[in-house]
Structure formats: structure tokens, C-alpha cells
Design an enzyme around this catalytic site. Structure first.
Site, PDB file in Angstrom:
ATOM      1  N   ASP A   8       0.852  -1.192   0.000  1.00  0.00           N
ATOM      2  CA  ASP A   8       0.000   0.000   0.000  1.00  0.00           C
ATOM      3  C   ASP A   8       0.888   1.241   0.000  1.00  0.00           C
ATOM      4  O   ASP A   8       2.123   1.150  -0.106  1.00  0.00           O
ATOM      5  CB  ASP A   8      -1.025  -0.038   1.149  1.00  0.00           C
ATOM      6  CG  ASP A   8      -0.420   0.268   2.518  1.00  0.00           C
ATOM      7  OD1 ASP A   8       0.810   0.452   2.612  1.00  0.00           O
ATOM      8  OD2 ASP A   8      -1.190   0.310   3.507  1.00  0.00           O
ATOM      9  N   HIS A   9       0.244   2.398   0.137  1.00  0.00           N
ATOM     10  CA  HIS A   9       0.951   3.687   0.035  1.00  0.00           C
ATOM     11  C   HIS A   9       2.034   3.865   1.096  1.00  0.00           C
ATOM     12  O   HIS A   9       3.000   4.588   0.883  1.00  0.00           O
ATOM     13  CB  HIS A   9      -0.055   4.832   0.147  1.00  0.00           C
ATOM     14  CG  HIS A   9      -0.883   4.745   1.392  1.00  0.00           C
ATOM     15  ND1 HIS A   9      -1.940   3.856   1.511  1.00  0.00           N
ATOM     16  CD2 HIS A   9      -0.794   5.385   2.580  1.00  0.00           C
ATOM     17  CE1 HIS A   9      -2.473   3.977   2.713  1.00  0.00           C
ATOM     18  NE2 HIS A   9      -1.792   4.895   3.385  1.00  0.00           N
ATOM     19  N   CYS A  65       2.821  -3.382   4.072  1.00  0.00           N
ATOM     20  CA  CYS A  65       2.013  -2.198   4.374  1.00  0.00           C
ATOM     21  C   CYS A  65       2.714  -1.444   5.497  1.00  0.00           C
ATOM     22  O   CYS A  65       3.921  -1.646   5.701  1.00  0.00           O
ATOM     23  CB  CYS A  65       0.561  -2.560   4.703  1.00  0.00           C
ATOM     24  SG  CYS A  65       0.304  -3.491   6.223  1.00  0.00           S
ATOM     25  N   GLY A  66       2.017  -0.575   6.206  1.00  0.00           N
ATOM     26  CA  GLY A  66       2.678   0.206   7.243  1.00  0.00           C
ATOM     27  C   GLY A  66       3.198  -0.669   8.373  1.00  0.00           C
ATOM     28  O   GLY A  66       4.345  -0.546   8.805  1.00  0.00           O
ATOM     29  N   THR A  67       2.345  -1.554   8.854  1.00  0.00           N
ATOM     30  CA  THR A  67       2.733  -2.453   9.949  1.00  0.00           C
ATOM     31  C   THR A  67       3.002  -3.886   9.490  1.00  0.00           C
ATOM     32  O   THR A  67       3.583  -4.667  10.249  1.00  0.00           O
ATOM     33  CB  THR A  67       1.595  -2.536  10.992  1.00  0.00           C
ATOM     34  OG1 THR A  67       0.428  -3.014  10.306  1.00  0.00           O
ATOM     35  CG2 THR A  67       1.309  -1.190  11.624  1.00  0.00           C
ATOM     36  N   VAL A  69       0.627  -5.815   9.302  1.00  0.00           N
ATOM     37  CA  VAL A  69      -0.465  -6.542   9.959  1.00  0.00           C
ATOM     38  C   VAL A  69      -1.690  -6.651   9.053  1.00  0.00           C
ATOM     39  O   VAL A  69      -2.178  -7.754   8.764  1.00  0.00           O
ATOM     40  CB  VAL A  69      -0.840  -5.873  11.303  1.00  0.00           C
ATOM     41  CG1 VAL A  69      -2.074  -6.533  11.903  1.00  0.00           C
ATOM     42  CG2 VAL A  69       0.326  -5.952  12.278  1.00  0.00           C
ATOM     43  N   HIS A  98       8.819 -24.693   8.808  1.00  0.00           N
ATOM     44  CA  HIS A  98       7.757 -25.408   9.531  1.00  0.00           C
ATOM     45  C   HIS A  98       6.366 -25.152   8.952  1.00  0.00           C
ATOM     46  O   HIS A  98       5.519 -26.039   8.980  1.00  0.00           O
ATOM     47  CB  HIS A  98       7.742 -24.987  11.009  1.00  0.00           C
ATOM     48  CG  HIS A  98       8.934 -25.489  11.772  1.00  0.00           C
ATOM     49  ND1 HIS A  98       9.012 -25.445  13.141  1.00  0.00           N
ATOM     50  CD2 HIS A  98      10.106 -26.041  11.354  1.00  0.00           C
ATOM     51  CE1 HIS A  98      10.176 -25.952  13.541  1.00  0.00           C
ATOM     52  NE2 HIS A  98      10.859 -26.307  12.470  1.00  0.00           N
ATOM     53  N   HIS A 133       5.591 -31.589   9.898  1.00  0.00           N
ATOM     54  CA  HIS A 133       4.994 -30.275   9.617  1.00  0.00           C
ATOM     55  C   HIS A 133       3.914 -30.360   8.538  1.00  0.00           C
ATOM     56  O   HIS A 133       2.996 -29.547   8.515  1.00  0.00           O
ATOM     57  CB  HIS A 133       6.076 -29.280   9.208  1.00  0.00           C
ATOM     58  CG  HIS A 133       7.155 -29.136  10.228  1.00  0.00           C
ATOM     59  ND1 HIS A 133       6.922 -28.647  11.493  1.00  0.00           N
ATOM     60  CD2 HIS A 133       8.470 -29.460  10.183  1.00  0.00           C
ATOM     61  CE1 HIS A 133       8.050 -28.652  12.184  1.00  0.00           C
ATOM     62  NE2 HIS A 133       9.002 -29.147  11.416  1.00  0.00           N
ATOM     63  N   ARG A 136       0.446 -30.752   9.834  1.00  0.00           N
ATOM     64  CA  ARG A 136      -0.121 -29.527  10.413  1.00  0.00           C
ATOM     65  C   ARG A 136      -0.574 -28.560   9.320  1.00  0.00           C
ATOM     66  O   ARG A 136      -1.583 -27.855   9.477  1.00  0.00           O
ATOM     67  CB  ARG A 136       0.913 -28.872  11.338  1.00  0.00           C
ATOM     68  CG  ARG A 136       1.156 -29.760  12.554  1.00  0.00           C
ATOM     69  CD  ARG A 136       2.467 -29.534  13.227  1.00  0.00           C
ATOM     70  NE  ARG A 136       2.679 -30.533  14.274  1.00  0.00           N
ATOM     71  CZ  ARG A 136       3.840 -30.766  14.860  1.00  0.00           C
ATOM     72  NH1 ARG A 136       4.905 -30.068  14.517  1.00  0.00           N
ATOM     73  NH2 ARG A 136       3.941 -31.689  15.782  1.00  0.00           N
TER      74      ARG A 136
HETATM   75  C1  RB5 Z   1      -2.273   2.681   6.332  1.00  0.00           C
HETATM   76  O1  RB5 Z   1      -2.361   3.915   6.983  1.00  0.00           O
HETATM   77  C2  RB5 Z   1      -2.038   1.578   7.342  1.00  0.00           C
HETATM   78  O2  RB5 Z   1      -3.193   1.358   8.074  1.00  0.00           O
HETATM   79  C3  RB5 Z   1      -1.596   0.319   6.633  1.00  0.00           C
HETATM   80  O3  RB5 Z   1      -0.437   0.561   5.922  1.00  0.00           O
HETATM   81  C4  RB5 Z   1      -1.292  -0.852   7.527  1.00  0.00           C
HETATM   82  O4  RB5 Z   1      -0.393  -0.513   8.531  1.00  0.00           O
HETATM   83  C5  RB5 Z   1      -2.439  -1.613   8.024  1.00  0.00           C
HETATM   84  O5  RB5 Z   1      -2.318  -2.636   8.709  1.00  0.00           O
END
Ligand code: RB5
Length: 146
Positions: A8-9, A65-67, A69, A98, A133, A136
Site C-alpha cells: 500500500d501507500h 504495508c505500514g505495519t 499486519v 515449519h 509439519h 499440520r
Molecule cells: C495505512 O495507513 C495503514 O493502516 C496500513 O499501511 C497498515 O499498517 C495496516 O495494517
């Protein structure tokens, strides 16, 4: 080895650096975007990366992405994808050995490009160990099929 890569951005600059790093290592890279810095939705790019992996057009995927996550959560909704969100190389390596991870995710706002390259190196160098593994992984697939 062909790698699909998307972001993403928040992760465009990181993606560009990792993409060049992969190319310098002689790997083929399929970039699914985004290539800008304007706000986009990470699930869109998660799906683009995962579609390449599931179809066999790419061997493995990297999604940033940013995190790391949000994009990893989205990747793991695609049937056949085992995405891992990593901020260090040990988990990246073990996720291949694994868990047979086929998409690597990390956060451009969490780690720097040099650590990201180390993570990518460990992940690419590791091989699925099969054996106990595999059972699983099969159980994960059974959950996916529910
Ligand atoms: C974008 O602002 C941010 O939410 C995205 O990059 C990411 O971290 C989401 O999990």
C-alpha cells in the site's frame, strides 16, 4: 524463482528498495503496485500478490504495508495462502521450514530496509522441511475448507 510483490501507500519506498534488491540477486519480480504514495486500500494489493502465487504465476509473494499486519491478515483470507508477518529473520526462516509460508509480510513503518533485506534473505534461503509439519499444514487446509 519469481516473486510477486505488492504494497500500500505506506510501503512504496520500501517496496522499491526490496524489489531492486531482489533483482540484483537475479530473481524475477512481478510488481503488482501500488507505485504511488496516495492512500490506497491494502486488501486490494494483498489479493493481487496472492492471486499471482495461487495461480502459480509467481513462486512466492511479498506484501508490505505500514505495519505488515493488515496486509498479512488480508493475504491469509486467500485460499492456499500461508502469509507470515515478520519483524525479524528467525520467524521468517522458521515460517518456511515449519509452516511452508508462501507470502512474506512486514511493516515499512516498523522495520528499516536493511533488516527487511535480512528477513527476505532468510525467508528465501529456507526450505519447507515436510515430515511432521506437513500434517499440520494439512490441518490448516482443513480449517480453510470449512
Ligand atoms: C495505512 O495507513 C495503514 O493502516 C496500513 O499501511 C497498515 O499498517 C495496516 O495494517
Amino acid at each position: 524463482m519469481k516473486i510477486a510483490i505488492g504494497n500500500d501507500h505506506a510501503a512504496t519506498d520500501m517496496k522499491n528498495e526490496i524489489m531492486q534488491y531482489l533483482k540484483d540477486k537475479g530473481l524475477e519480480v512481478v510488481n503488482v503496485g501500488t507505485d504511488g504514495h496516495e492512500s490506497v486500500d491494502y486488501p486490494v494489493y494483498a489479493k493481487k500478490v496472492c492471486d499471482k502465487v495461487v495461480s502459480g504465476e509467481a513462486d512466492l509473494g511479498i506484501a508490505i504495508c505500514g505495519t505488515g499486519v493488515g496486509i498479512s491478515i488480508a493475504c491469509n483470507k486467500v485460499k492456499g495462502i500461508r502469509a507470515v508477518c515478520c519483524s525479524e529473520p528467525f520467524s521468517a526462516k522458521l515460517s518456511r521450514q515449519h509452516n511452508n509460508s508462501n507470502v512474506l509480510c512486514f511493516g515499512a513503518r516498523v522495520i528499516g530496509p536493511e533488516l527487511a533485506k535480512m528477513i527476505v534473505d532468510e525467508w528465501l534461503a529456507a526450505e519447507f522441511q515436510g515430515g511432521r509439519h506437513q500434517h499440520r499444514i494439512d490441518e490448516i487446509a482443513e480449517i480453510e475448507a470449512l
